[in-house]
Design a protein around this motif. Sequence first.
Motif, short mmCIF file in Angstrom:
data_model
loop_
_atom_site.label_atom_id
_atom_site.label_comp_id
_atom_site.label_asym_id
_atom_site.label_seq_id
_atom_site.Cartn_x
_atom_site.Cartn_y
_atom_site.Cartn_z
N LEU A 71 0.83 -1.20 0.00
CA LEU A 71 0.00 0.00 0.00
C LEU A 71 0.86 1.26 0.00
O LEU A 71 0.54 2.25 -0.67
CB LEU A 71 -0.93 0.00 1.22
N TRP A 75 0.85 4.35 -2.76
CA TRP A 75 0.61 5.70 -2.26
C TRP A 75 1.77 6.64 -2.61
O TRP A 75 1.56 7.79 -3.02
CB TRP A 75 0.41 5.66 -0.75
N ARG A 209 -5.58 -0.62 -7.97
CA ARG A 209 -6.57 -1.35 -7.17
C ARG A 209 -6.26 -2.84 -7.15
O ARG A 209 -6.41 -3.51 -6.12
CB ARG A 209 -7.98 -1.11 -7.73
N ALA A 212 -3.38 -3.43 -4.76
CA ALA A 212 -3.81 -3.35 -3.37
C ALA A 212 -4.52 -4.63 -2.95
O ALA A 212 -4.29 -5.18 -1.86
CB ALA A 212 -4.72 -2.14 -3.17
#
Length: 482
Positions: A71, A75, A209, A212
């Motif tokens: 993650l 980010w 996505r 993740a």
Amino acid sequence: MSHPQALRSGAMSASLRPLTIGVIAIITCAAFEAMAVVTAMPSVAAELNGVSSYGLAFSMYLTASLLGSVLGGIWCDRRGPRPALAVGMGLMIAGLAVSGSAPAFWIMTAGRAVSGLGGGFMIVAVYVIIAKAYPQRMQPVVFGWLAAAWVVPSLIGPYVAGVLAEQASWRWVFLGVAPVIVAAFLLVWPRTERLKVAGSPEPLDRAARRNAGTGLLLAGGVFAAQFALTKIASDGFADPVAAWLLVMLGVAGLAAAAVSFPRLLPAGTVRLAPGLPSVIATRGLMTVAFFGAEAFVPLMLVSARGLSASTAGLALSAAAIGWSAGSFVQAKVSFRRQWLLVIGASLLSVCIGGLALAVAAEVPFWVLVLVWSAAGFAMGLTLSSTSVLVLKLSAPHEQGRNSAALQLSDQLGGVVGTAGAGGLFALLRDPEAPGQIPVFVAIWLALCVFAVVGIVAGLRAARGESEHLPATTHTGKVPSQE
């Protein structure tokens, strides 16, 4: 871009010094916690009645850090390192507070998971900060200092933790680190303002996505497998139905990890594709071999040689010093850095194979210490080089994701090495004769195979693109050398 004066003066110039000191302090805190918790955990388990779940206190931290790395990488690529750094620091402080004040072992374990999640965010953010704030010629020096930041915690961390656990309380091993992490964060934070990504971030695309979700699947699979193994080891097969359910859970967890892990790495990592994929593969292979072997060095010295635990620990301290020396040497090389991977993997292969020869009672203890310090030197030479190469071979918009991939390879390498060596030990050892030398020899020879494959991976990395050329690394489009 860095200030022109900083470019001339180095990483300890007036403009970069607070950032450099802060980054080193963050890694030092993480290292101290890692080394100290190992020493303090027996006291924690005894006071909180958690001996049966002892291993989960470590695996939960690692499992959560896997997710945090994935993650955090996503980010950092979208927003820069500042948000991931801030959230990581907050989570780590919260986890330390929960663990240090826990009234029950499961609460302490949950706190370790929160700290691990924060640690995953913070380590990836630190890598991206180094990529963006320091020119390439300074990065080997900075990574050398980060490796050196492990030396003092490796030497004094276990002793300090032991004194705190005996003279005060094990809780201070957790609570005492928190203020230092805050101080380090305050040094780093103002210097990362210019590293923000301009404009509003775009919504997560399909690839982000998917990554993740894959990271969540990986973390869940690793946790399920380790939870099942821990429960089976503690409860046995007294309840056949529960035991077989745990076996099924463990198999499902391993399958989930096996499917998800390659998808979080640059294309071709598993098959040792030339260039950056093999750089990341080398990191994982080296950590499998080193950490799996190191876990059984003290046990062999205590059970087979009859040494005290403190004396046996000298071998680990020697490895930490060797690791630091290797990191400093790699910062001085002038030839193509990929060849350091080949040299380091070759030296580690010799050292682990040498352990199998040096365990005989006739071999002096200092020889074992020397062999394992050389193994640490090989790790410092290689792992710092992989960190530098990953940043050099990553396109700017993929530095976070590739740094996360490097951390995943590192973390899972440690798990596979220690868990695999532990399983082999449990399978081969005779409970009536715990000091059997052939068992340790078998473990080290098996782990030596991974180091030898690391040589192959290093050679494949050297066949890849020049370290000065950009690469669309995660897509697997590795330019030819010709």
